[in-house]
Write a protein that holds these residues in place. Structure first.
Motif, PDB file in Angstrom:
ATOM      1  N   LYS A 133       0.856  -1.179   0.000  1.00  0.00           N
ATOM      2  CA  LYS A 133       0.000   0.000   0.000  1.00  0.00           C
ATOM      3  C   LYS A 133       0.889   1.225   0.000  1.00  0.00           C
ATOM      4  CE  LYS A 133      -4.487   0.530   1.938  1.00  0.00           C
ATOM      5  NZ  LYS A 133      -5.438   0.396   2.982  1.00  0.00           N
ATOM      6  N   GLU A 134       0.566   2.184  -0.848  1.00  0.00           N
ATOM      7  CA  GLU A 134       1.382   3.396  -0.941  1.00  0.00           C
ATOM      8  C   GLU A 134       0.570   4.595  -0.468  1.00  0.00           C
ATOM      9  OE1 GLU A 134       3.646   6.110  -4.311  1.00  0.00           O
ATOM     10  OE2 GLU A 134       2.892   4.126  -4.851  1.00  0.00           O
ATOM     11  N   ALA A 135       1.149   5.346   0.474  1.00  0.00           N
ATOM     12  CA  ALA A 135       0.513   6.581   0.930  1.00  0.00           C
ATOM     13  C   ALA A 135       0.755   7.663  -0.121  1.00  0.00           C
ATOM     14  CB  ALA A 135       1.086   7.019   2.274  1.00  0.00           C
ATOM     15  N   LEU A 136      -0.312   8.313  -0.560  1.00  0.00           N
ATOM     16  CA  LEU A 136      -0.205   9.361  -1.576  1.00  0.00           C
ATOM     17  C   LEU A 136      -0.188  10.759  -0.979  1.00  0.00           C
ATOM     18  CD1 LEU A 136      -2.643   8.009  -4.315  1.00  0.00           C
ATOM     19  CD2 LEU A 136      -0.156   7.744  -4.167  1.00  0.00           C
ATOM     20  N   SER A 137      -0.936  10.946   0.106  1.00  0.00           N
ATOM     21  CA  SER A 137      -0.975  12.282   0.710  1.00  0.00           C
ATOM     22  C   SER A 137      -1.330  12.194   2.183  1.00  0.00           C
ATOM     23  CB  SER A 137      -1.983  13.178  -0.013  1.00  0.00           C
ATOM     24  OG  SER A 137      -3.290  12.674   0.151  1.00  0.00           O
ATOM     25  N   LYS A 197      -6.825  17.488   8.930  1.00  0.00           N
ATOM     26  CA  LYS A 197      -7.873  16.479   9.160  1.00  0.00           C
ATOM     27  C   LYS A 197      -7.333  15.219   9.833  1.00  0.00           C
ATOM     28  CE  LYS A 197     -10.690  17.847   5.196  1.00  0.00           C
ATOM     29  NZ  LYS A 197     -11.241  17.422   3.905  1.00  0.00           N
ATOM     30  N   LYS A 198      -6.000  15.115   9.904  1.00  0.00           N
ATOM     31  CA  LYS A 198      -5.325  13.932  10.445  1.00  0.00           C
ATOM     32  C   LYS A 198      -5.746  12.676   9.691  1.00  0.00           C
ATOM     33  CE  LYS A 198      -3.951  15.304  15.022  1.00  0.00           C
ATOM     34  NZ  LYS A 198      -3.831  14.838  16.395  1.00  0.00           N
ATOM     35  N   THR A 199      -5.557  12.727   8.370  1.00  0.00           N
ATOM     36  CA  THR A 199      -5.867  11.579   7.518  1.00  0.00           C
ATOM     37  C   THR A 199      -4.725  11.319   6.538  1.00  0.00           C
ATOM     38  OG1 THR A 199      -7.013  12.945   5.867  1.00  0.00           O
ATOM     39  CG2 THR A 199      -8.374  11.954   7.614  1.00  0.00           C
ATOM     40  N   VAL A 200      -4.650  10.079   6.108  1.00  0.00           N
ATOM     41  CA  VAL A 200      -3.705   9.652   5.076  1.00  0.00           C
ATOM     42  C   VAL A 200      -4.519   9.018   3.958  1.00  0.00           C
ATOM     43  CG1 VAL A 200      -1.732   8.181   4.517  1.00  0.00           C
ATOM     44  CG2 VAL A 200      -1.917   9.192   6.801  1.00  0.00           C
ATOM     45  N   GLY A 254      -7.299   4.377  -2.891  1.00  0.00           N
ATOM     46  CA  GLY A 254      -8.423   5.266  -2.648  1.00  0.00           C
ATOM     47  C   GLY A 254      -8.895   5.306  -1.203  1.00  0.00           C
ATOM     48  N   SER A 255      -8.390   4.405  -0.381  1.00  0.00           N
ATOM     49  CA  SER A 255      -8.810   4.396   1.019  1.00  0.00           C
ATOM     50  C   SER A 255      -8.190   5.576   1.768  1.00  0.00           C
ATOM     51  CB  SER A 255      -8.434   3.071   1.696  1.00  0.00           C
ATOM     52  OG  SER A 255      -7.038   2.903   1.729  1.00  0.00           O
TER      53      SER A 255
END
Length: 117
Positions: A41-45, A50-53, A58-59
């Motif tokens: 899984k690759e983190a895109l942003s 909002k404290k989100t990754v 798309g998750s």
């Protein structure tokens, strides 16, 4: 990566390594401490407000605290011949096994820097 976190420095010490033998922790450890492990899984942003990754599938995952551990890649040399078939980079257990097999009965030159080299 396809593997749980592993001791990358051992790759240059035991070239015919089995992937399971260099794991830092087995999956049972993560289950015991209720730790979710996501592979491939690759983190895109990261949205720090909002404290989100957001991930490549798309998750979106929220977090309380975030540790960014980017890993590393070996830096290849910019030299003539680096694209030859018998010039190899050592980054993964599979690389180590392929190098081990290719080098049996041969003279080998190892070029490296830092801890592993």
């Amino acid at each position: 990566d396809d593997l749980l976190p592993y001791d990358k420095t051992r790759l240059s010490k035991v070239m015919n390594v089995e992937s399971e033998s260099i794991l830092l922790r087995r999956m049972e450890f993560f289950h015991q401490y209720d730790i979710e492990v996501w592979l491939r899984k690759e983190a895109l942003s990261v949205d720090t407000d909002k404290k989100t990754v957001t991930f490549d599938d798309g998750s979106v995952q929220s977090y309380d605290q975030l540790l960014i551990s980017t890993g590393c890649r070996a830096k290849g040399l910019d030299l003539p011949g680096m694209k030859l078939d018998n010039v190899k980079m050592l980054e993964t257990p599979e690389d180590a096994r392929q190098i081990h097999t290719a080098c049996l009965g041969c003279n080998v030159v190892l070029v490296g820097t830092s801890f592993v080299g």
